[in-house]
Design a protein around this motif. Structure first.
Motif, PDB file in Angstrom:
ATOM      1  N   HIS A   1       1.065  -1.030   0.249  1.00  0.00           N
ATOM      2  CA  HIS A   1       0.240   0.138   0.386  1.00  0.00           C
ATOM      3  C   HIS A   1       0.570   1.665   0.431  1.00  0.00           C
ATOM      4  N   GLN A   2       2.195   1.425  -0.482  1.00  0.00           N
ATOM      5  CA  GLN A   2       2.906   2.324   0.114  1.00  0.00           C
ATOM      6  C   GLN A   2       2.807   3.712  -1.358  1.00  0.00           C
ATOM      7  N   PRO A   3       2.626   4.562  -0.635  1.00  0.00           N
ATOM      8  CA  PRO A   3       3.304   5.008   0.681  1.00  0.00           C
ATOM      9  C   PRO A   3       1.809   5.081   0.982  1.00  0.00           C
ATOM     10  N   VAL A   4       2.019   4.981   2.200  1.00  0.00           N
ATOM     11  CA  VAL A   4       1.355   4.688   3.617  1.00  0.00           C
ATOM     12  C   VAL A   4       1.560   5.331   5.015  1.00  0.00           C
ATOM     13  N   THR A   5       0.553   6.124   5.596  1.00  0.00           N
ATOM     14  CA  THR A   5       1.278   6.400   7.014  1.00  0.00           C
ATOM     15  C   THR A   5       0.289   5.882   7.993  1.00  0.00           C
ATOM     16  N   ARG A   6       1.437   5.544   9.186  1.00  0.00           N
ATOM     17  CA  ARG A   6       1.223   4.879  10.479  1.00  0.00           C
ATOM     18  C   ARG A   6      -0.717   4.372  10.355  1.00  0.00           C
ATOM     19  N   ALA A   7      -1.309   5.774  10.408  1.00  0.00           N
ATOM     20  CA  ALA A   7      -2.497   5.551  10.848  1.00  0.00           C
ATOM     21  C   ALA A   7      -2.924   5.153   9.904  1.00  0.00           C
ATOM     22  N   GLU A   8      -2.571   5.183   9.046  1.00  0.00           N
ATOM     23  CA  GLU A   8      -3.361   3.792   7.463  1.00  0.00           C
ATOM     24  C   GLU A   8      -2.991   2.460   8.142  1.00  0.00           C
ATOM     25  N   ILE A   9      -1.766   2.286   8.519  1.00  0.00           N
ATOM     26  CA  ILE A   9      -1.904   1.283   8.857  1.00  0.00           C
ATOM     27  C   ILE A   9      -2.562   0.697   9.307  1.00  0.00           C
ATOM     28  N   GLU A  10      -2.769   1.495  11.240  1.00  0.00           N
ATOM     29  CA  GLU A  10      -3.591   1.167  11.949  1.00  0.00           C
ATOM     30  C   GLU A  10      -4.888   0.757  11.778  1.00  0.00           C
ATOM     31  N   SER A  11      -4.768   0.992  10.050  1.00  0.00           N
ATOM     32  CA  SER A  11      -7.200   1.267   9.764  1.00  0.00           C
ATOM     33  C   SER A  11      -6.753  -0.197   9.421  1.00  0.00           C
ATOM     34  N   ILE A  12      -6.313  -1.029   8.513  1.00  0.00           N
ATOM     35  CA  ILE A  12      -5.996  -1.962   7.965  1.00  0.00           C
ATOM     36  C   ILE A  12      -5.427  -3.041   9.297  1.00  0.00           C
ATOM     37  N   ARG A  13      -4.760  -3.192  10.067  1.00  0.00           N
ATOM     38  CA  ARG A  13      -5.051  -3.974  10.905  1.00  0.00           C
ATOM     39  C   ARG A  13      -6.126  -3.943  11.816  1.00  0.00           C
ATOM     40  N   GLY A  14      -6.476  -2.896  12.264  1.00  0.00           N
ATOM     41  CA  GLY A  14      -7.310  -2.774  13.128  1.00  0.00           C
ATOM     42  C   GLY A  14      -6.876  -2.826  14.958  1.00  0.00           C
ATOM     43  N   VAL A  15      -5.416  -3.108  14.726  1.00  0.00           N
ATOM     44  CA  VAL A  15      -5.002  -1.993  16.248  1.00  0.00           C
ATOM     45  C   VAL A  15      -3.293  -1.547  16.082  1.00  0.00           C
ATOM     46  N   ALA A  16      -3.280  -0.777  17.482  1.00  0.00           N
ATOM     47  CA  ALA A  16      -2.212   0.860  17.067  1.00  0.00           C
ATOM     48  C   ALA A  16      -1.094  -0.411  16.590  1.00  0.00           C
ATOM     49  N   THR A  17      -0.387   0.672  15.242  1.00  0.00           N
ATOM     50  CA  THR A  17       1.102   0.186  15.413  1.00  0.00           C
ATOM     51  C   THR A  17       2.251   0.912  16.894  1.00  0.00           C
ATOM     52  N   SER A  18       2.900   0.190  17.415  1.00  0.00           N
ATOM     53  CA  SER A  18       4.018   1.073  18.718  1.00  0.00           C
ATOM     54  C   SER A  18       5.138   1.510  17.439  1.00  0.00           C
ATOM     55  N   LYS A  19       5.753   1.882  17.961  1.00  0.00           N
ATOM     56  CA  LYS A  19       6.416   2.966  16.874  1.00  0.00           C
ATOM     57  C   LYS A  19       8.195   1.490  17.288  1.00  0.00           C
ATOM     58  N   GLY A  20       8.098   0.681  18.404  1.00  0.00           N
ATOM     59  CA  GLY A  20       8.767  -0.233  18.005  1.00  0.00           C
ATOM     60  C   GLY A  20       9.113  -1.218  16.733  1.00  0.00           C
ATOM     61  N   THR A  21       7.492  -0.780  16.660  1.00  0.00           N
ATOM     62  CA  THR A  21       7.275  -2.088  15.287  1.00  0.00           C
ATOM     63  C   THR A  21       8.325  -1.463  13.903  1.00  0.00           C
ATOM     64  N   LEU A  22       7.738  -0.153  13.992  1.00  0.00           N
ATOM     65  CA  LEU A  22       7.802   0.282  12.945  1.00  0.00           C
ATOM     66  C   LEU A  22      10.187   0.361  12.503  1.00  0.00           C
ATOM     67  N   ASP A  23      10.706   0.825  14.424  1.00  0.00           N
ATOM     68  CA  ASP A  23      11.516   0.910  14.455  1.00  0.00           C
ATOM     69  C   ASP A  23      12.711  -0.212  13.762  1.00  0.00           C
ATOM     70  N   ILE A  24      12.017  -1.079  14.713  1.00  0.00           N
ATOM     71  CA  ILE A  24      12.683  -2.645  14.341  1.00  0.00           C
ATOM     72  C   ILE A  24      12.735  -3.253  12.916  1.00  0.00           C
ATOM     73  N   LEU A  25      11.656  -2.582  11.504  1.00  0.00           N
ATOM     74  CA  LEU A  25      11.953  -2.685  10.134  1.00  0.00           C
ATOM     75  C   LEU A  25      12.622  -1.238   9.725  1.00  0.00           C
ATOM     76  N   MET A  26      12.920  -0.565  10.162  1.00  0.00           N
ATOM     77  CA  MET A  26      13.960   0.667  10.173  1.00  0.00           C
ATOM     78  C   MET A  26      14.728  -0.211  10.463  1.00  0.00           C
ATOM     79  N   GLU A  27      15.501  -0.247  11.296  1.00  0.00           N
ATOM     80  CA  GLU A  27      16.933  -0.975  11.315  1.00  0.00           C
ATOM     81  C   GLU A  27      17.336  -2.506  10.852  1.00  0.00           C
ATOM     82  N   ALA A  28      15.633  -2.731  10.624  1.00  0.00           N
ATOM     83  CA  ALA A  28      16.956  -4.149   9.254  1.00  0.00           C
ATOM     84  C   ALA A  28      17.314  -3.280   7.805  1.00  0.00           C
ATOM     85  N   GLY A  29      16.634  -2.490   7.814  1.00  0.00           N
ATOM     86  CA  GLY A  29      16.390  -1.320   5.778  1.00  0.00           C
ATOM     87  C   GLY A  29      15.563  -1.653   5.273  1.00  0.00           C
ATOM     88  N   TRP A  30      14.277  -2.365   6.240  1.00  0.00           N
ATOM     89  CA  TRP A  30      13.533  -2.785   5.017  1.00  0.00           C
ATOM     90  C   TRP A  30      12.580  -1.950   4.824  1.00  0.00           C
TER      91      TRP A  30
END
Length: 205
Positions: free
Chosen positions: A102-131
């Motif tokens: 779905h990119q480019p996608v905002t955090r709010a849109e991610i949460e809307s699709i998943r139906g739950v809040a997305t923690s900053k830690g989740t995005l940090d993990i994916l950033m650290e992986a370089g993905w």
């Protein structure tokens, strides 16, 4: 004629050397700069790909970057048993899938699709992986940040471009598409793509 042949052969050797020496995939622009104006870079890359097509390593492209990779049929022979010290959580798998499709996608849109809040830690993990990486801010109230996948994501998953992401039929055949109608609808991008079901058991942060 012979002088032209010698020049092309030297250019091919130079490209080959640069690709072998680089620890990361090399952008076409960087290769073109090495060769100088007027060089037939695309022809050289095509010729190198053909040359290595039956060798132990193949020349592959991902997001306009080139690198040598182990031939797919030899990969099982080179694998070693290693202890897995960290696995992506279910939240991270779902978040990465949503960003990819779905990119480019905002955090709010991610949460809307998943139906739950997305923690900053989740995005940090994916950033650290370089993905994933931050994209442009939306011109909407609050100017939320958008998220995109990176060339490293394509390289890791063996994709030349986002067009190579598996579609609905591919995911369903592999058993990766959640059969629930609501999930299928939310995770679809038109008729030809959908997000895979998360397979990890880890809970949200």
């Amino acid at each position: 004629m012979e002088e032209g042949f010698d020049r092309r052969a030297e250019q091919m050797r130079l490209v080959e050397a640069v690709l072998f020496a680089s620890a990361e995939p090399v952008e076409e622009a960087a290769l073109a700069a090495r060769l100088g104006e007027g060089a037939d870079l695309r022809g050289i890359l095509d010729e190198l790909q053909a040359h290595y097509s039956h060798r132990g390593v193949h020349l592959v492209a991902a997001a306009g970057r080139w690198a040598f990779r182990t031939a797919p049929d030899l990969a099982p022979l080179l694998q070693r048993e290693t202890e897995v010290t960290s696995r992506l959580s279910r939240a991270a798998v779902e978040t990465l899938s949503i960003i990819a499709y779905h990119q480019p996608v905002t955090r709010a849109e991610i949460e809307s699709i998943r139906g739950v809040a997305t923690s900053k830690g989740t995005l940090d993990i994916l950033m650290e992986a370089g993905w994933i990486k931050p994209g442009r801010r939306r011109e909407t109230p609050g100017r939320p940040l958008t998220w995109l996948t990176t060339p490293a994501f394509l390289d890791h998953f063996g994709l030349e471009s986002l067009r190579d992401l598996p579609g609905v039929d591919d995911l369903r055949a592999a058993g990766l598409l959640d059969a629930r109608p609501a999930i299928t609808t939310l995770f679809s991008r038109g008729d030809d793509a959908a997000l895979p079901r998360a397979v990890e058991d880890s809970a949200e942060d």
